[in-house]
Write a protein that holds these residues in place. Structure first.
Motif, short mmCIF file in Angstrom:
data_model
loop_
_atom_site.label_atom_id
_atom_site.label_comp_id
_atom_site.label_asym_id
_atom_site.label_seq_id
_atom_site.Cartn_x
_atom_site.Cartn_y
_atom_site.Cartn_z
N GLN A 1 3.41 -6.49 0.75
CA GLN A 1 3.85 -5.40 -0.10
C GLN A 1 4.37 -4.23 0.72
O GLN A 1 5.41 -3.64 0.39
CB GLN A 1 2.68 -4.93 -0.98
N ILE A 2 3.66 -3.88 1.77
CA ILE A 2 4.06 -2.72 2.55
C ILE A 2 5.33 -2.99 3.35
O ILE A 2 6.16 -2.10 3.57
CB ILE A 2 2.90 -2.27 3.49
N LEU A 3 5.54 -4.24 3.77
CA LEU A 3 6.78 -4.60 4.47
C LEU A 3 7.98 -4.47 3.53
O LEU A 3 9.07 -4.05 3.95
CB LEU A 3 6.68 -6.01 5.03
N LEU A 4 7.78 -4.85 2.27
CA LEU A 4 8.85 -4.66 1.28
C LEU A 4 9.14 -3.17 1.09
O LEU A 4 10.31 -2.77 0.99
CB LEU A 4 8.45 -5.29 -0.05
N ALA A 5 8.08 -2.35 1.05
CA ALA A 5 8.26 -0.90 0.85
C ALA A 5 8.99 -0.27 2.03
O ALA A 5 9.83 0.63 1.85
CB ALA A 5 6.90 -0.24 0.66
N PHE A 6 8.69 -0.73 3.24
CA PHE A 6 9.34 -0.18 4.44
C PHE A 6 10.85 -0.44 4.46
O PHE A 6 11.60 0.28 5.11
CB PHE A 6 8.71 -0.76 5.70
N ARG A 7 11.29 -1.46 3.76
CA ARG A 7 12.71 -1.83 3.76
C ARG A 7 13.52 -1.01 2.77
O ARG A 7 14.76 -1.10 2.75
CB ARG A 7 12.86 -3.31 3.43
N LEU A 8 12.86 -0.20 1.95
CA LEU A 8 13.56 0.52 0.90
C LEU A 8 14.17 1.83 1.42
O LEU A 8 13.45 2.68 1.96
CB LEU A 8 12.60 0.85 -0.26
N PRO A 9 15.49 2.01 1.28
CA PRO A 9 16.11 3.31 1.60
C PRO A 9 16.06 4.21 0.36
O PRO A 9 16.56 3.86 -0.70
CB PRO A 9 17.56 2.91 1.94
N PHE A 10 15.44 5.38 0.48
CA PHE A 10 15.24 6.24 -0.67
C PHE A 10 16.27 7.35 -0.74
O PHE A 10 16.78 7.82 0.28
CB PHE A 10 13.84 6.86 -0.63
N CYS A 11 16.58 7.76 -1.97
CA CYS A 11 17.55 8.82 -2.21
C CYS A 11 16.86 10.03 -2.81
O CYS A 11 15.81 9.92 -3.43
CB CYS A 11 18.64 8.34 -3.17
N GLU A 12 17.48 11.17 -2.62
CA GLU A 12 17.00 12.40 -3.26
C GLU A 12 17.50 12.44 -4.71
O GLU A 12 18.58 11.92 -4.99
CB GLU A 12 17.50 13.62 -2.50
N PRO A 13 16.78 13.04 -5.64
CA PRO A 13 15.46 13.65 -5.45
C PRO A 13 14.36 12.57 -5.44
O PRO A 13 14.46 11.58 -6.15
CB PRO A 13 15.31 14.55 -6.68
#
Length: 308
Positions: free
Chosen positions: A157-169
């Motif tokens: 789960q955490i490896l999947l989360a690390f791959r996510l590029p997040f945008c603002e806001p």
């Protein structure tokens, strides 16, 4: 933190924006959280100190109570702090840690519930071989495997989360960090990752629930040829297990398998706080051995303090 990701913190929208309701949330869930920790701690201490609760069933109940306490602690303290905060901020690293811990102990609880079902199946359906099949070494090995499986799941789960590029806001419309709400903040097509989340968490919840229901169906069916006293005792234990399974897996399956459409029920805290609060009540009120062991233990403790 992953490369090329400018987001360093997230802001929770929480359960509500109403200041009065936030105070009510704080009071209500303070009671729930304290009750969860105290209730499960009582069970942990009682099983650890009682000589009469040495069977495999209570060995697994010990770890279920431990998992309950940690599972609730992964979200409840943050929820309570945020209920009194004007700005509900969590750092990127804290968010990733919360995802890891939440899934580690949530998955561990699932595996312990499965082991408890296996224990009841062997005890009721194969009573003559119970001692040899569910030996202390076997129980310990099964718990090690449960820990390893939980660690593998939460790491995925955490490896999947690390791959996510997040945008603002970076506003999370939730009260805690989890993959489903985080997927709404990404700057990429998340259909593949969403499918992986469903296959990972959703498959574990669904398959485990089906396995548990089949197991208890087989167990209850086997009770037809037992004496009335034997049926009564077995039913008391199995009913407690089934209630806990339904309370835990109902919200779990809904949250993990649903589509990405937002529902108000997505913010339901019963999954992470309500069920851990009810588990010790269910197991103590419906289990005479646990209640008797608790009375003896705390009676001895109070007597020793008076004499001392």
């Amino acid at each position: 933190m992953p490369l090329n990701n400018s987001v360093t913190e997230f802001i929770f929208l929480g359960l509500t924006q109403d200041p009065l309701v936030q105070k009510i949330v704080f009071l209500v869930f303070s009671v729930f959280y304290v009750g969860t920790v105290v209730g499960n701690l009582f069970i942990i201490v009682t099983i650890k100190c009682s000589r009469t609760l040495g069977s495999p069933m209570y060995f697994f109940l010990f770890y279920l109570s431990f998992a309950d306490s940690c599972f609730s602690t992964s979200t409840a303290p943050r929820l309570l702090v945020d209920a009194l905060s004007a700005r509900k901020v969590i750092s990127y690293n804290e968010c990733m840690t919360q995802i890891f811990v939440l899934h580690l102990f949530g998955c561990l609880e699932i595996f312990v519930l499965i082991l408890m079902a296996v224990d009841r199946y062997v005890a009721i359906c194969k009573p003559l071989h119970y001692s040899s099949i569910m030996s202390r070494q076997v129980c310990f090995t099964l718990m090690v495997l449960a820990w390893v499986g939980s660690f593998i799941h939460s790491t995925a789960q955490i490896l999947l989360a690390f791959r996510l590029p997040f945008c603002e806001p970076s506003l999370i419309d939730h009260y805690c960090c989890d993959l489903q709400p985080l997927l709404k903040l990404t700057c990429m097509d998340t259909r593949r990752i969403n499918l992986l989340v469903v296959l990972n968490s959703g498959a574990i919840c669904s398959s485990s629930f089906v396995f548990l229901m089949i197991s208890y169906f087989v167990i209850l069916r086997s009770l037809r040829n037992r004496s009335a006293e034997g049926r009564k005792k077995a039913l008391a234990t199995c009913t407690s297990h089934i209630i806990v399974v339904v309370l835990f897996f109902g919200p779990c399956i809904f949250i993990d398998i649903r589509s990405r459409t937002t529902f108000p029920i997505d913010k339901m805290v019963f999954y992470t706080i309500g069920t851990p609060f009810l588990n010790p009540i269910i197991y103590t009120l419906r289990n005479a051995e646990v209640k008797n062991a608790m009375r003896k233990l705390w009676h001895m403790k109070i007597t020793a303090e008076i004499k001392g």
